[in-house]
Design a protein around this motif. Structure first.
Motif, PDB file in Angstrom:
ATOM      1  N   ASP A  71       0.819  -1.215   0.000  1.00 30.04           N
ATOM      2  CA  ASP A  71       0.000   0.000   0.000  1.00 30.04           C
ATOM      3  C   ASP A  71       0.853   1.265   0.000  1.00 30.04           C
ATOM      4  O   ASP A  71       0.567   2.223  -0.715  1.00 30.04           O
ATOM      5  CB  ASP A  71      -0.940   0.009   1.206  1.00 30.04           C
ATOM      6  CG  ASP A  71      -2.001  -1.070   1.120  1.00 30.04           C
ATOM      7  OD1 ASP A  71      -2.308  -1.522  -0.011  1.00 30.04           O
ATOM      8  OD2 ASP A  71      -2.515  -1.473   2.177  1.00 30.04           O
ATOM      9  N   SER A  75       1.081   4.005  -3.150  1.00 33.95           N
ATOM     10  CA  SER A  75       0.813   5.446  -3.089  1.00 33.95           C
ATOM     11  C   SER A  75       1.990   6.251  -3.630  1.00 33.95           C
ATOM     12  O   SER A  75       1.796   7.275  -4.288  1.00 33.95           O
ATOM     13  CB  SER A  75       0.481   5.878  -1.663  1.00 33.95           C
ATOM     14  OG  SER A  75       1.604   5.766  -0.827  1.00 33.95           O
ATOM     15  N   PRO A  85      -4.988   5.511 -10.137  1.00 35.97           N
ATOM     16  CA  PRO A  85      -5.555   5.371  -8.796  1.00 35.97           C
ATOM     17  C   PRO A  85      -6.539   4.212  -8.731  1.00 35.97           C
ATOM     18  O   PRO A  85      -7.079   3.773  -9.745  1.00 35.97           O
ATOM     19  CB  PRO A  85      -6.265   6.704  -8.570  1.00 35.97           C
ATOM     20  CG  PRO A  85      -6.603   7.158  -9.943  1.00 35.97           C
ATOM     21  CD  PRO A  85      -5.476   6.698 -10.820  1.00 35.97           C
ATOM     22  N   LYS A  86      -6.782   3.708  -7.525  1.00 43.64           N
ATOM     23  CA  LYS A  86      -7.771   2.660  -7.325  1.00 43.64           C
ATOM     24  C   LYS A  86      -9.164   3.267  -7.480  1.00 43.64           C
ATOM     25  O   LYS A  86      -9.392   4.400  -7.054  1.00 43.64           O
ATOM     26  CB  LYS A  86      -7.659   2.075  -5.922  1.00 43.64           C
ATOM     27  CG  LYS A  86      -6.442   1.248  -5.690  1.00 43.64           C
ATOM     28  CD  LYS A  86      -6.488   0.672  -4.292  1.00 43.64           C
ATOM     29  CE  LYS A  86      -5.295  -0.183  -3.995  1.00 43.64           C
ATOM     30  NZ  LYS A  86      -5.311  -0.705  -2.633  1.00 43.64           N
ATOM     31  N   PRO A  87     -10.123   2.539  -8.054  1.00 35.56           N
ATOM     32  CA  PRO A  87     -11.479   3.079  -8.133  1.00 35.56           C
ATOM     33  C   PRO A  87     -12.107   3.114  -6.745  1.00 35.56           C
ATOM     34  O   PRO A  87     -11.882   2.223  -5.917  1.00 35.56           O
ATOM     35  CB  PRO A  87     -12.208   2.106  -9.055  1.00 35.56           C
ATOM     36  CG  PRO A  87     -11.403   0.862  -9.017  1.00 35.56           C
ATOM     37  CD  PRO A  87      -9.993   1.266  -8.737  1.00 35.56           C
ATOM     38  N   MET A  88     -12.899   4.153  -6.494  1.00 38.42           N
ATOM     39  CA  MET A  88     -13.570   4.310  -5.207  1.00 38.42           C
ATOM     40  C   MET A  88     -14.997   3.787  -5.330  1.00 38.42           C
ATOM     41  O   MET A  88     -15.596   3.842  -6.395  1.00 38.42           O
ATOM     42  CB  MET A  88     -13.576   5.776  -4.798  1.00 38.42           C
ATOM     43  CG  MET A  88     -12.188   6.324  -4.604  1.00 38.42           C
ATOM     44  SD  MET A  88     -12.045   8.111  -4.433  1.00 38.42           S
ATOM     45  CE  MET A  88     -13.417   8.609  -3.529  1.00 38.42           C
ATOM     46  N   VAL A  89     -15.563   3.290  -4.236  1.00 42.99           N
ATOM     47  CA  VAL A  89     -16.916   2.759  -4.239  1.00 42.99           C
ATOM     48  C   VAL A  89     -17.765   3.593  -3.295  1.00 42.99           C
ATOM     49  O   VAL A  89     -17.412   3.816  -2.145  1.00 42.99           O
ATOM     50  CB  VAL A  89     -16.922   1.279  -3.799  1.00 42.99           C
ATOM     51  CG1 VAL A  89     -18.339   0.752  -3.720  1.00 42.99           C
ATOM     52  CG2 VAL A  89     -16.091   0.451  -4.745  1.00 42.99           C
ATOM     53  N   VAL A  90     -18.935   4.071  -3.799  1.00 37.99           N
ATOM     54  CA  VAL A  90     -19.886   4.808  -2.980  1.00 37.99           C
ATOM     55  C   VAL A  90     -20.933   3.824  -2.508  1.00 37.99           C
ATOM     56  O   VAL A  90     -21.583   3.159  -3.310  1.00 37.99           O
ATOM     57  CB  VAL A  90     -20.542   5.948  -3.796  1.00 37.99           C
ATOM     58  CG1 VAL A  90     -21.585   6.643  -2.971  1.00 37.99           C
ATOM     59  CG2 VAL A  90     -19.488   6.909  -4.279  1.00 37.99           C
ATOM     60  N   SER A 101     -24.470  -0.032  -4.574  1.00 37.34           N
ATOM     61  CA  SER A 101     -23.054   0.323  -4.681  1.00 37.34           C
ATOM     62  C   SER A 101     -22.754   0.803  -6.088  1.00 37.34           C
ATOM     63  O   SER A 101     -23.175   0.197  -7.072  1.00 37.34           O
ATOM     64  CB  SER A 101     -22.178  -0.877  -4.359  1.00 37.34           C
ATOM     65  OG  SER A 101     -22.346  -1.246  -3.018  1.00 37.34           O
ATOM     66  N   HIS A 103     -19.529   2.465  -8.579  1.00 34.32           N
ATOM     67  CA  HIS A 103     -18.116   2.776  -8.719  1.00 34.32           C
ATOM     68  C   HIS A 103     -17.974   4.216  -9.195  1.00 34.32           C
ATOM     69  O   HIS A 103     -18.660   4.643 -10.113  1.00 34.32           O
ATOM     70  CB  HIS A 103     -17.439   1.829  -9.715  1.00 34.32           C
ATOM     71  CG  HIS A 103     -17.383   0.420  -9.222  1.00 34.32           C
ATOM     72  ND1 HIS A 103     -16.473   0.004  -8.282  1.00 34.32           N
ATOM     73  CD2 HIS A 103     -18.134  -0.668  -9.503  1.00 34.32           C
ATOM     74  CE1 HIS A 103     -16.650  -1.270  -8.028  1.00 34.32           C
ATOM     75  NE2 HIS A 103     -17.665  -1.704  -8.753  1.00 34.32           N
ATOM     76  N   SER A 105     -15.207   7.380 -10.282  1.00 31.58           N
ATOM     77  CA  SER A 105     -13.858   7.731 -10.696  1.00 31.58           C
ATOM     78  C   SER A 105     -13.259   8.691  -9.674  1.00 31.58           C
ATOM     79  O   SER A 105     -13.853   9.724  -9.375  1.00 31.58           O
ATOM     80  CB  SER A 105     -13.878   8.390 -12.075  1.00 31.58           C
ATOM     81  OG  SER A 105     -12.606   8.905 -12.377  1.00 31.58           O
ATOM     82  N   PRO A 106     -12.059   8.395  -9.097  1.00 28.95           N
ATOM     83  CA  PRO A 106     -11.488   9.271  -8.098  1.00 28.95           C
ATOM     84  C   PRO A 106     -10.964  10.587  -8.676  1.00 28.95           C
ATOM     85  O   PRO A 106     -10.773  11.552  -7.943  1.00 28.95           O
ATOM     86  CB  PRO A 106     -10.345   8.445  -7.503  1.00 28.95           C
ATOM     87  CG  PRO A 106     -10.007   7.476  -8.566  1.00 28.95           C
ATOM     88  CD  PRO A 106     -11.273   7.202  -9.308  1.00 28.95           C
TER      89      PRO A 106
END
Length: 113
Positions: A71, A75, A85-90, A101, A103, A105-106
């Motif tokens: 990790d 970074s 970047p890793k995709p973020m989940v809402v 859920s 996906h 884009s960060p």
């Protein structure tokens, strides 16, 4: 044999200095390593050029053959522009409404399908 790109600590007490190395997952933190890919000095200033030094071509090679960064190294590679970047989940919203859920884009904040 799983290969990791990780940090190996050098330096003395209260004066850390890290090497970015490729090592077998089962070897110790400061144990046997396959290759040194750069270094990281956390005590340098944030804008100082000597804080991080990486061998980009060798890092790209190791990522292409399946080496997994930790990790912290991930970074560092993201800040250097080597990996996306890793995709973020809402998961939900603050007002209490349940939503599925999605996906996100960060970088742009757009919802991905």
């Amino acid at each position: 044999m799983t290969v990791k790109i990780r940090l190996a600590r050098l330096g003395c007490k209260h004066r850390p200095f890290y090497r970015v190395v490729v090592a077998d997952e089962k070897s110790r933190r400061d144990g046997k390593q396959i290759e040194v890919l750069g270094f990281y000095d956390p005590l340098q200033g944030k804008e100082d050029a000597d804080r991080v030094s990486l061998k980009f071509d060798r890092i790209k090679y190791w990522l292409s053959v399946g080496a997994q960064p930790t990790d912290t190294v991930e970074s560092m590679l993201f800040r250097a522009g080597l990996i996306p970047p890793k995709p973020m989940v809402v998961v939900g919203s603050k007002n209490g409404q349940k939503s599925t859920s999605q996906h996100v884009s960060p970088i742009t904040g757009e919802i991905l399908n």
